[in-house]
Write a protein that holds these residues in place. Structure first.
Motif, PDB file in Angstrom:
ATOM      1  N   VAL A   1      28.474 108.928 -61.474  1.00 35.27           N
ATOM      2  CA  VAL A   1      28.242 108.850 -60.025  1.00 35.27           C
ATOM      3  C   VAL A   1      28.751 110.122 -59.351  1.00 35.27           C
ATOM      4  CG1 VAL A   1      28.899 107.641 -57.903  1.00 35.27           C
ATOM      5  CG2 VAL A   1      28.236 106.327 -59.915  1.00 35.27           C
ATOM      6  N   ILE A   2      29.980 110.512 -59.677  1.00 33.25           N
ATOM      7  CA  ILE A   2      30.570 111.716 -59.077  1.00 33.25           C
ATOM      8  C   ILE A   2      29.760 112.950 -59.478  1.00 33.25           C
ATOM      9  CG2 ILE A   2      32.613 113.211 -59.001  1.00 33.25           C
ATOM     10  CD1 ILE A   2      32.973 110.592 -57.486  1.00 33.25           C
ATOM     11  N   GLY A   3      29.342 113.017 -60.754  1.00 32.72           N
ATOM     12  CA  GLY A   3      28.531 114.143 -61.218  1.00 32.72           C
ATOM     13  C   GLY A   3      27.214 114.236 -60.481  1.00 32.72           C
ATOM     14  N   ASP A   4      26.549 113.096 -60.299  1.00 33.82           N
ATOM     15  CA  ASP A   4      25.274 113.079 -59.564  1.00 33.82           C
ATOM     16  C   ASP A   4      25.476 113.503 -58.115  1.00 33.82           C
ATOM     17  OD1 ASP A   4      23.989 112.215 -61.844  1.00 33.82           O
ATOM     18  OD2 ASP A   4      23.741 110.142 -61.170  1.00 33.82           O
ATOM     19  N   MET A   5      26.586 113.067 -57.534  1.00 37.68           N
ATOM     20  CA  MET A   5      26.863 113.430 -56.145  1.00 37.68           C
ATOM     21  C   MET A   5      27.119 114.931 -56.022  1.00 37.68           C
ATOM     22  SD  MET A   5      29.137 110.259 -54.742  1.00 37.68           S
ATOM     23  CE  MET A   5      29.211 110.936 -53.082  1.00 37.68           C
TER      24      MET A   5
ATOM     25  N   LEU B   1      34.006 106.840 -48.751  1.00 33.34           N
ATOM     26  CA  LEU B   1      32.862 106.316 -48.014  1.00 33.34           C
ATOM     27  C   LEU B   1      31.543 106.821 -48.602  1.00 33.34           C
ATOM     28  CD1 LEU B   1      32.117 104.505 -45.631  1.00 33.34           C
ATOM     29  CD2 LEU B   1      32.126 106.531 -44.194  1.00 33.34           C
ATOM     30  N   HIS B   2      31.489 108.105 -48.949  1.00 33.20           N
ATOM     31  CA  HIS B   2      30.255 108.652 -49.523  1.00 33.20           C
ATOM     32  C   HIS B   2      29.972 108.109 -50.917  1.00 33.20           C
ATOM     33  CE1 HIS B   2      30.578 112.275 -46.630  1.00 33.20           C
ATOM     34  NE2 HIS B   2      29.795 111.346 -46.132  1.00 33.20           N
TER      35      HIS B   2
ATOM     36  N   VAL C   1      25.839 102.012 -53.273  1.00 30.52           N
ATOM     37  CA  VAL C   1      25.076 100.961 -52.581  1.00 30.52           C
ATOM     38  C   VAL C   1      23.616 101.369 -52.425  1.00 30.52           C
ATOM     39  CG1 VAL C   1      24.786  99.752 -50.374  1.00 30.52           C
ATOM     40  CG2 VAL C   1      27.058  99.951 -51.390  1.00 30.52           C
ATOM     41  N   LEU C   2      23.366 102.597 -51.999  1.00 26.47           N
ATOM     42  CA  LEU C   2      21.977 103.028 -51.776  1.00 26.47           C
ATOM     43  C   LEU C   2      21.170 103.060 -53.072  1.00 26.47           C
ATOM     44  CD1 LEU C   2      22.361 105.765 -49.026  1.00 26.47           C
ATOM     45  CD2 LEU C   2      21.546 103.407 -48.778  1.00 26.47           C
TER      46      LEU C   2
ATOM     47  N   ASP D   1      30.644  98.539 -45.395  1.00 25.85           N
ATOM     48  CA  ASP D   1      31.764  99.164 -44.704  1.00 25.85           C
ATOM     49  C   ASP D   1      32.932  99.234 -45.676  1.00 25.85           C
ATOM     50  OD1 ASP D   1      33.219 100.349 -42.696  1.00 25.85           O
ATOM     51  OD2 ASP D   1      33.154  98.645 -41.341  1.00 25.85           O
ATOM     52  N   LEU D   2      33.855 100.101 -45.405  1.00 28.92           N
ATOM     53  CA  LEU D   2      35.055 100.263 -46.214  1.00 28.92           C
ATOM     54  C   LEU D   2      36.227  99.846 -45.337  1.00 28.92           C
ATOM     55  CD1 LEU D   2      35.898 101.360 -49.011  1.00 28.92           C
ATOM     56  CD2 LEU D   2      36.133 103.586 -47.965  1.00 28.92           C
ATOM     57  N   LYS D   3      36.796  98.686 -45.642  1.00 31.85           N
ATOM     58  CA  LYS D   3      37.897  98.140 -44.840  1.00 31.85           C
ATOM     59  C   LYS D   3      39.084  97.841 -45.741  1.00 31.85           C
ATOM     60  CE  LYS D   3      35.890  97.641 -40.801  1.00 31.85           C
ATOM     61  NZ  LYS D   3      36.213  98.427 -39.680  1.00 31.85           N
TER      62      LYS D   3
END
Length: 151
Positions: free
Chosen positions: A32-36, A46-47, A53-54, A104-106
């Motif tokens: 995930v981090i690599g793709d980002m 948040l990103h 999620v997306l 959301d991130l709570k």
């Protein structure tokens, strides 16, 4: 990413306790981090949550689109959909996961929920994608709140 950098970027201090929103994730976090990074995204909690999620919502949308396409020319598509999914063809066609779901991130926890305008579709989403939602929440550790109750 080393642990202290990871903690500094992703962990949230809640009442003196560090909470990691991705601690329960069994997904390939490194991928995930690599793709980002390849996409030029800023790496923040948040990103990362948004990215995860997306991607999931896009997979759900693709499944729905394939079903609509496969049944488009059927004479009995409404009956077929009612028997197989418990929903009419039009109800399935009205689902738009990429705009109906929000997150959301709570307090260090990623929370998914249906947008206010889409809450009336909750039963349809549970019938069509309830298993996928449960699996997604298990794999990511994210919570889905269903009209006030978390699953």
């Amino acid at each position: 990413m080393n642990q202290s950098l990871y903690d500094a970027v992703f962990c949230v201090d809640v009442g003196g306790q560090k909470i990691d929103p991705f601690a329960a994730a069994t997904i390939d976090f490194g991928k995930v981090i690599g793709d980002m990074k390849l996409g030029g995204y800023e790496i923040t909690s948040l990103h990362v949550a948004e990215f995860i999620v997306l991607h999931w919502l896009d997979d759900i949308r693709k499944n729905k689109t394939q079903l609509i396409h496969d049944t488009m020319d059927m004479d009995n598509r409404d009956d077929f959909c009612r028997q197989k999914y418990g929903l009419s063809w039009k109800d399935i066609d009205a689902l738009d996961p990429t705009s109906d779901f929000e997150f959301d991130l709570k307090s260090g926890q990623v929370i998914l929920f249906l947008a206010h305008d889409a809450q009336y579709k909750e039963d349809a989403y549970m019938k069509m994608f309830g298993q996928e939602l449960n699996r997604f929440c298990q794999e990511t550790g994210f919570l889905y709140t269903k009209l006030g109750e978390a699953i």
